[in-house]
Design a protein around this motif. Structure first.
Motif, PDB file in Angstrom:
ATOM      1  N   PRO A 228       0.801  -1.222   0.000  1.00 37.49           N
ATOM      2  CA  PRO A 228       0.000   0.000   0.000  1.00 37.49           C
ATOM      3  C   PRO A 228       0.837   1.277   0.000  1.00 37.49           C
ATOM      4  O   PRO A 228       0.347   2.337  -0.340  1.00 37.49           O
ATOM      5  CB  PRO A 228      -0.817  -0.102   1.293  1.00 37.49           C
ATOM      6  N   SER A 229       2.139   1.170   0.367  1.00 38.73           N
ATOM      7  CA  SER A 229       2.925   2.400   0.451  1.00 38.73           C
ATOM      8  C   SER A 229       3.434   2.847  -0.909  1.00 38.73           C
ATOM      9  O   SER A 229       3.971   3.926  -1.032  1.00 38.73           O
ATOM     10  CB  SER A 229       4.099   2.208   1.399  1.00 38.73           C
ATOM     11  N   GLY A 230       3.283   2.047  -1.942  1.00 41.47           N
ATOM     12  CA  GLY A 230       3.720   2.536  -3.239  1.00 41.47           C
ATOM     13  C   GLY A 230       3.981   1.453  -4.257  1.00 41.47           C
ATOM     14  O   GLY A 230       4.728   1.667  -5.198  1.00 41.47           O
ATOM     15  N   ASN A 231       3.440   0.271  -4.039  1.00 40.63           N
ATOM     16  CA  ASN A 231       3.498  -0.798  -5.025  1.00 40.63           C
ATOM     17  C   ASN A 231       4.873  -1.370  -5.286  1.00 40.63           C
ATOM     18  O   ASN A 231       5.087  -1.999  -6.304  1.00 40.63           O
ATOM     19  CB  ASN A 231       2.908  -0.331  -6.365  1.00 40.63           C
ATOM     20  N   ALA A 232       5.851  -1.154  -4.397  1.00 39.50           N
ATOM     21  CA  ALA A 232       7.146  -1.796  -4.579  1.00 39.50           C
ATOM     22  C   ALA A 232       7.063  -3.231  -4.078  1.00 39.50           C
ATOM     23  O   ALA A 232       6.274  -3.527  -3.197  1.00 39.50           O
ATOM     24  CB  ALA A 232       8.216  -1.060  -3.797  1.00 39.50           C
ATOM     25  N   VAL A 233       7.858  -4.100  -4.668  1.00 42.63           N
ATOM     26  CA  VAL A 233       7.898  -5.486  -4.198  1.00 42.63           C
ATOM     27  C   VAL A 233       8.912  -5.567  -3.076  1.00 42.63           C
ATOM     28  O   VAL A 233      10.077  -5.287  -3.275  1.00 42.63           O
ATOM     29  CB  VAL A 233       8.302  -6.436  -5.334  1.00 42.63           C
ATOM     30  N   ARG A 234       8.482  -5.918  -1.899  1.00 43.94           N
ATOM     31  CA  ARG A 234       9.397  -5.950  -0.751  1.00 43.94           C
ATOM     32  C   ARG A 234       9.872  -7.364  -0.487  1.00 43.94           C
ATOM     33  O   ARG A 234       9.239  -8.296  -0.845  1.00 43.94           O
ATOM     34  CB  ARG A 234       8.695  -5.399   0.481  1.00 43.94           C
TER      35      ARG A 234
ATOM     36  N   ILE B  75       3.561   8.444  -2.127  1.00 37.65           N
ATOM     37  CA  ILE B  75       4.248   7.246  -1.638  1.00 37.65           C
ATOM     38  C   ILE B  75       4.712   7.519  -0.212  1.00 37.65           C
ATOM     39  O   ILE B  75       5.214   8.607   0.092  1.00 37.65           O
ATOM     40  CB  ILE B  75       5.468   6.905  -2.525  1.00 37.65           C
ATOM     41  N   LEU B 118       9.180   4.159  -5.204  1.00 32.42           N
ATOM     42  CA  LEU B 118      10.241   4.150  -4.200  1.00 32.42           C
ATOM     43  C   LEU B 118      10.807   2.742  -4.173  1.00 32.42           C
ATOM     44  O   LEU B 118      10.046   1.771  -4.199  1.00 32.42           O
ATOM     45  CB  LEU B 118       9.643   4.504  -2.839  1.00 32.42           C
ATOM     46  N   ASP B 119      12.139   2.626  -4.110  1.00 27.89           N
ATOM     47  CA  ASP B 119      12.701   1.270  -4.116  1.00 27.89           C
ATOM     48  C   ASP B 119      12.481   0.624  -2.752  1.00 27.89           C
ATOM     49  O   ASP B 119      12.248   1.306  -1.755  1.00 27.89           O
ATOM     50  CB  ASP B 119      14.172   1.291  -4.552  1.00 27.89           C
ATOM     51  N   PRO B 120      12.516  -0.713  -2.678  1.00 29.74           N
ATOM     52  CA  PRO B 120      12.126  -1.405  -1.437  1.00 29.74           C
ATOM     53  C   PRO B 120      12.952  -0.995  -0.219  1.00 29.74           C
ATOM     54  O   PRO B 120      12.476  -1.092   0.903  1.00 29.74           O
ATOM     55  CB  PRO B 120      12.337  -2.883  -1.774  1.00 29.74           C
ATOM     56  N   PHE B 160       9.848  -0.216  -9.135  1.00 25.59           N
ATOM     57  CA  PHE B 160      11.017  -0.969  -8.684  1.00 25.59           C
ATOM     58  C   PHE B 160      10.577  -2.377  -8.334  1.00 25.59           C
ATOM     59  O   PHE B 160       9.508  -2.571  -7.749  1.00 25.59           O
ATOM     60  CB  PHE B 160      11.607  -0.340  -7.419  1.00 25.59           C
TER      61      PHE B 160
END
Lengths: 234, 280
Positions: A228-234, B75, B118-120, B160
Motif C-alpha cells: 500500500p505504500s507505493g506498489n514496490a515489491v518488498r 508514496i 520508491l525502491d524497497p 522498482f
C-alpha cells in the motif's frame, strides 16, 4: 529406508512448493517446527549414544550450519540466508540425501529419519522461497562462495585446535572420490574441495538463470499483494 | 486477515472502500492519489491541492496538510515518516513529514511527470519524467539526482522490483514499451505493450504493465496478456488477481489471469487504487 524417505520427502517438498506457489509464506511456521523437531531428535539420538559431542554435534558441517539457517529462514526469510541456502545448502543437502552417511548409534531408525528430514527441509527451504515469488539472483553466487570460504577457514582453525574433522578439511571421508585427492597431498585435496564448492555454486547459478528465463512455470507472479505504500515489491 | 480495495475518484469527489462487507463511499472532494502506512491512509486532493490523512479503517479524516499542484502520486517511506508527493502541474517532487505535513524538500522532476516509485529499501525514488522522455532516479533522503535514464518516448510510469527499475514509455502513436533497467545501469530487457501506456506494478519476477489491457512481463517475455478496451492507468496485484482502473471508459475491474474472466467492481472513474490489508 533411503528410497522410502526420498519418495516421501520428494512428495512433501512438491506439496509445500505448490502451496507456496499459490499463497506465499503460509507454511513457514509448520516447516520451522518440523526442522526443530528433526534437530532435536538428532541431538537426542547422539547424546543417548554416548558419542563425543565435540566431534559430532557442533554445527560446523555445512549441513549442520544450513539446518540452523534454514530453521531461522522459515520464520524470518532474508535474502542473505536465501542465497546461502540456494547456492550451498541445497546442493550439499541433495548430495547428502543421495549419498547418506549416518552415524551408527543404538537409536538408528529415529536418527536416520531425522537425517533425511533435516536434509530434505534444508533443500526445500530455497525452493519454498522461489515458489513464493523471490527468485535467486545469479549475481549473489560469488558472495555465497566467499562466505563458504570464510566459514571453511574458521572450521579449519577449529579442526586444528580441537583435533576434529568437520567439513572433512583434515581428512577425506573413506570410500569417496575425495580420498583420491587426499592421496595427492594436503594442497591438492583442499583445492579439490574448493573446486567442488565452486562447481556446486556455478551449477546453482545456472539454475537461477534458468528459473529467471521461465518464471511463470515456477512461481506465481501474483502470489503477493501490492504494497500500500507505493506498489514496490518488498 | 482480509484486504480491501480503496479507490479514489476525483470527479465524484469520493473514496470507495470495497471489502468483504461490501462497498463503502466516503465523500472527499477531489480525492486522487492514495497511499497508506500502518493505520493511516493518505489521499491527495486535486481540487484543493491538499493532502488528507485519514483513518484507513473508517476513512474518517484526521489531519490536513498543504500539498502541491495536481498531486498524482503519493508514496510513504518504508518507515512511514516521509511522504513523497508527485506534483504533475508543478513538475516536481515534494517530500513531507508524514506526521505534521511540514514540507522538507522539493525537487524538479521532468515535464508533467506521471509516475513515481520508491525502491524497497527506501533509498531511491524514481520518477517518470513525462514529456521530458526520461526516467529520473533521485536520492530519497535528499531528493538529489542520482541517475538520469533517457527514454525514446514520453515516460508514463516507473516501478522498482527484484533489483530492477522498470520504466513504461510511449513508443509510437498507439504503442508503449516497458524497459527493465539494472540497478547499476544498462538495460536488462524490454518488451512492447499494445496501446497507449498506462501504469506499472512490480510483481515478483517481473512487472504488470497497463495499456490497452494488462500484460505480465518478465525477462523471458510476456507470461500472459489480457487485452481490454480503454486505458489501464492504475494496476495492482491482490489476492491472486489483477485490479485495474480504466482511465478512458471508467470503471474498476478485477482480472483473474491468465484465462480467468474480468469483473467490474466499481463503475467509478478511479484516479488511484490501493490494496489495504487490515492489521491482524
Amino acid at each position: 529406508m533411503q528410497a522410502v524417505s526420498l519418495a516421501f520427502w520428494g512428495y512433501f517438498g512438491a506439496c509445500v512448493t505448490l502451496d507456496a506457489r499459490r499463497r506465499s509464506g503460509r507454511t513457514g511456521g509448520m516447516l520451522f517446527t518440523l526442522m526443530a523437531l528433526s534437530m532435536a531428535v538428532t541431538c537426542a539420538c547422539v547424546v543417548q549414544s554416548g558419542l563425543p559431542l565435540v566431534q559430532t554435534l557442533l554445527p560446523l558441517h555445512l549441513c549442520s550450519l544450513c539446518a540452523l539457517l534454514a530453521a531461522a529462514f522459515y520464520l524470518h526469510p532474508t535474502n542473505g540466508v536465501y542465497h546461502f541456502l540456494w547456492y550451498l545448502g541445497m546442493p550439499g543437502a541433495a548430495l547428502a540425501l543421495v549419498f547418506p552417511s549416518v552415524l551408527q548409534v543404538p537409536w538408528q531408525a529415529p536418527l536416520e529419519a531425522a537425517f533425511f528430514s533435516t536434509h530434505a527441509l534444508i533443500a526445500i527451504a530455497p525452493l519454498w522461497r522461489a515458489a513464493g515469488g523471490t527468485l535467486p539472483m545469479p549475481a549473489a553466487a560469488p558472495r555465497a562462495l566467499a562466505q563458504c570460504n570464510l566459514f571453511a577457514a574458521f572450521v579449519y582453525a577449529v579442526d586444528r585446535l580441537l583435533g576434529v574433522n568437520y567439513l572433512f578439511l583434515l581428512a577425506a571421508p573413506p570410500g569417496t572420490p575425495l580420498a583420491f585427492f587426499e592421496s595427492l597431498g594436503r594442497i591438492p585435496y583442499l583445492l579439490s574441495l574448493e573446486a567442488a564448492a565452486a562447481l556446486c555454486v556455478g551449477a546453482m547459478a545456472l539454475a537461477a538463470r534458468g528459473l529467471a528465463r521461465r518464471p511463470g512455470t515456477w512461481y506465481n507472479p501474483l502470489a503477493r499483494d501490492s504494497d500500500p505504500s507505493g506498489n514496490a515489491v518488498r | 486477515m482480509g484486504g480491501r480495495l480503496i479507490a479514489a475518484d476525483s470527479a465524484a469527489g469520493a473514496l470507495y472502500s470495497l471489502g468483504p462487507a461490501g462497498v463503502r463511499r466516503a465523500p472527499l472532494p477531489g480525492a486522487a492519489a492514495l497511499c497508506a502506512h500502518g493505520a493511516a491512509l493518505y489521499c491527495a486532493s486535486k481540487r484543493e491541492d491538499v493532502i488528507w490523512r485519514l483513518d484507513a479503517r473508517t476513512l474518517c479524516p484526521q489531519a490536513l496538510f498543504a500539498g502541491g499542484p495536481n498531486v498524482t502520486r503519493l508514496i510513504a517511506s518504508p518507515g512511514g515518516e516521509t511522504l513523497y508527493a508527485l506534483c504533475q502541474d508543478g513538475d516536481s517532487v515534494l517530500a513531507l513529514c508524514a506526521r505534521t505535513g511540514a514540507p522538507q524538500m522539493l525537487a524538479r522532476a521532468g515535464q508533467q511527470p506521471r509516475g513515481m516509485a520508491l525502491d524497497p529499501t527506501g533509498r531511491l525514488l524514481a520518477v517518470a519524467g513525462g514529456g521530458r522522455c526520461e526516467a529520473l532516479v533521485l536520492d530519497a533522503r535528499t531528493l538529489r539526482l542520482v541517475r538520469r535514464v533517457p527514454l525514446p518516448g514520453p515516460a508514463a510510469d516507473v516501478a522498482f522490483g527484484g533489483g530492477m527499475l522498470y520504466a513504461l514509455h510511449q513508443a509510437g502513436e498507439t504503442a508503449g514499451r516497458v524497459v527493465a533497467l539494472r540497478a547499476r545501469g544498462g538495460m536488462a530487457w524490454s518488451a512492447p505493450v499494445p496501446g497507449l501506456p498506462g501504469g506499472l506494478c512490480a510483481v515478483p519476477g517481473g512487472v504488470l504493465a497497463g495499456a490497452e489491457g494488462v500484460a505480465c512481463l518478465t525477462r523471458g517475455g510476456a507470461l500472459w496478456r489480457a487485452p481490454m478496451e480503454g486505458l489501464c492507468e492504475r494496476v495492482l496485484a491482490a489476492q491472486g488477481r489483477v485490479l485495474l482502473s480504466d482511465a478512458l471508459l471508467g470503471g474498476v475491474y478485477a482480472l483473474t489471469p491468465p484465462r480467468g474472466g474480468c469483473e467490474q467492481l466499481l463503475p467509478a472513474q478511479a484516479d488511484d487504487l490501493l490494496w489495504y490489508t487490515d492489521a491482524p
